[in-house]
Design an enzyme around this catalytic site. Structure first.
Site, PDB file in Angstrom:
ATOM      1  CB  SER A 214      13.762  21.960 -15.795  1.00 45.58           C
ATOM      2  OG  SER A 214      13.008  23.151 -15.855  1.00 45.58           O
TER       3      SER A 214
ATOM      4  CD  GLU B 213       9.293  11.644 -15.658  1.00 47.81           C
ATOM      5  OE1 GLU B 213       8.394  12.431 -15.967  1.00 47.81           O
ATOM      6  OE2 GLU B 213      10.416  12.020 -15.257  1.00 47.81           O
TER       7      GLU B 213
ATOM      8  CE  LYS C 171      12.423  18.881 -11.454  1.00 50.09           C
ATOM      9  NZ  LYS C 171      11.184  19.409 -12.004  1.00 50.09           N
TER      10      LYS C 171
ATOM     11  CG  HIS D 201      -1.686  -1.244   1.430  1.00 49.13           C
ATOM     12  ND1 HIS D 201      -2.894  -1.508   0.828  1.00 49.13           N
ATOM     13  CD2 HIS D 201      -1.366  -2.351   2.149  1.00 49.13           C
ATOM     14  CE1 HIS D 201      -3.310  -2.716   1.197  1.00 49.13           C
ATOM     15  NE2 HIS D 201      -2.384  -3.250   1.978  1.00 49.13           N
TER      16      HIS D 201
END
Ligand code: ARG
Length: 466
Positions: free
Chosen positions: A277, A290, A283, A156
């Site tokens: 970024s 992804e 970043k 969970h």
């Protein structure tokens, strides 16, 4: 331009219709398989004396020239010739004259296209099997490095129990090994030779289908001509196998993204597999992970496209089937790229050294071990669970955790607690205790590493040998 089927037509094809029905822009990639299939078919026609040896040789010579033209980038495809099959046949006629027309004896584009896709998927399937193997090997190296690294395991998304990082990585290897098995199994049904089914009914020419199958290294010839020209189960199986594989990669990618976050800070990906970024200078984004996660979606889409395409298709061949190619090709390209990128990404990634106390953020990772400790002393497990639950509640109320609660406090909750409880709830001891077969204890993990290593060293049995 004269179409091979123009005999019964009086009007030319509408220009837009011509574009609409053409598949050459994408089925061009089947050229080598189409030519290999035609050469084998022609050899068989010659051997069975359906055409003369001279004609057979002439046709094969022409086909070989066409192959060279493709390979040197000289072959020019024409939309008006619809697909790869007619483009090649047309060129063959240009090169060797009307004898080219004998190649299509006892053959239809319906069995021809099925053959081409099977030959194509057979090669690509073998490649996917190899790429999975490479990735599994990379993960095994990583697992070997981390047989002492403890991480929290989650259920969970809540800290559950301590486990070895190696054990976690081996879980993904298990998935990959199943993917490999599934692909090998799918390859058995891909490796069936449909030529000779012709349009749908088979042929009256005395061809030798077994001979053609042998020439093309197929394990057997298809058994029903109607099924052979209309079946795309093999492509659906291929894509569903890949969809499951991509689901596995996507799950792993999700974890990699999490692990790279500053909240986790377990993993650092190499500069080579991350991007920056355009506005936030700090970043370093895990784009590779992804994107693979994202691409799993398009592969599912391809599978659903194929299933939907086949649903309600009456026997036998229907032009709908031409729509099978793009989802198949995209599935092949996406999965091969994803496997390669994933391999590079994880190979160059670095797990950070994480102090144990930082891992046990909840402070209760070994609560199950405390309950097990009581159960081992003869307390029924349900009661042991209750006592430990109360201990956790006490800790939360008094701002403590299982690491710093005192024996006195524990004894207040239950008289069963003794000093030795603290040994039982150490993270390392918790891990080492899970010594059941398949558990996270180092010994078991090492045994699995050895088993997988042996499996990955085995020479693969190819469904066809060249
Ligand atoms: N381009 C076609 C396809 O991909 C080849 C088979 C065409 N057969 C036919 N009867 N029109 O399915």
């Amino acid at each position: 331009m004269k179409k091979p089927w123009s005999g019964r037509f009086k009007k030319p094809t509408d220009i837009l219709m011509e574009k609409f029905s053409a598949s050459i822009s994408f089925d061009r990639r089947l050229y080598a398989y189409d030519i290999a299939g035609s050469i084998a078919h022609c050899q068989m026609l010659g051997k069975c004396k359906i055409i003369t040896q001279t004609d057979s040789k002439k046709i094969i010579g022409g086909l070989k020239r066409i192959l060279k033209e493709f390979e040197s980038g000289k072959f020019e495809c024409d939309d008006r010739l619809e697909d790869i099959h007619m483009n090649i046949e047309n060129r063959l006629t240009e090169l060797i004259g009307s004898v080219a027309g004998k190649l299509h004896t006892a053959r239809s584009r319906n069995d021809q296209v099925s053959l081409d896709i099977r030959l194509y998927l057979r090669d690509e399937g073998e490649e996917v099997v190899q790429l999975i193997k490479i990735l599994a090997k990379t993960l095994l190296v990583l697992a070997r490095k981390h047989t002492n690294t403890i991480i929290p395991g989650f259920t969970h998304m809540q800290q559950a129990q301590p486990i070895l990082l190696a054990h976690h990585l081996l879980a993904y290897i298990e998935m990959l090994l199943r993917d490999q098995e599934r692909m090998k199994d799918a390859l058995k049904r891909i490796n069936i030779m449909p030529l000779g089914s012709a349009a749908l009914a088979g042929t009256g020419f005395p061809i030798d289908r077994k001979y053609t199958a042998k020439l093309l290294n197929f394990s057997e010839a298809s058994h029903n001509s109607i099924d052979a020209v209309s079946d795309r189960d093999f492509a659906i199986e291929f894509c569903s196998t890949i969809a499951i594989l991509m689901m596995h990669l996507s799950r792993f990618c999700e974890e990699i993204v999490l692990w790279c976050s500053s909240e986790f800070d377990w993993l650092e990906l190499s500069d080579s597999y991350t991007t920056g970024s355009s506005i936030m200078p700090q970043k370093k984004n895990p784009d590779a992970a992804e994107l693979i996660r994202g691409k799993s979606g398009r592969v599912y889409g391809n599978l659903v496209s194929l299933l939907t395409l086949m649903k309600s298709l009456p026997l036998a061949y229907n032009k709908d089937l031409q729509e099978d190619k793009e989802p198949i090709f995209d599935t092949v390209d996406t999965s091969k790229m994803s496997l390669s990128i994933f391999n590079g990404m994880i190979k160059s990634a670095r797990f950070k050294k994480i102090p144990l106390n930082r891992l046990d953020i909840s402070g209760f990772l070994t609560a199950t071990d405390m309950a097990d400790y009581l159960a081992e002393k003869g307390v029924p497990f349900r009661m042991a669970h209750e006592i430990t639950g109360k201990t956790v509640a006490y800790c939360i109320e008094s701002g403590k955790n299982l690491q710093n609660i005192t024996l006195k406090e524990l004894k207040n909750i239950s008289a069963y607690f003794e000093k030795d409880v603290f040994e039982h709830i150490k993270l390392e001891n918790s891990v080492q205790k899970k010594s059941v077969y398949g558990g996270t204890a180092k010994k078991q993990v090492e045994a699995q590493i050895a088993r997988i290593d042996k499996k990955l060293r085995n020479k693969p049995k190819l469904s066809h040998s060249k």
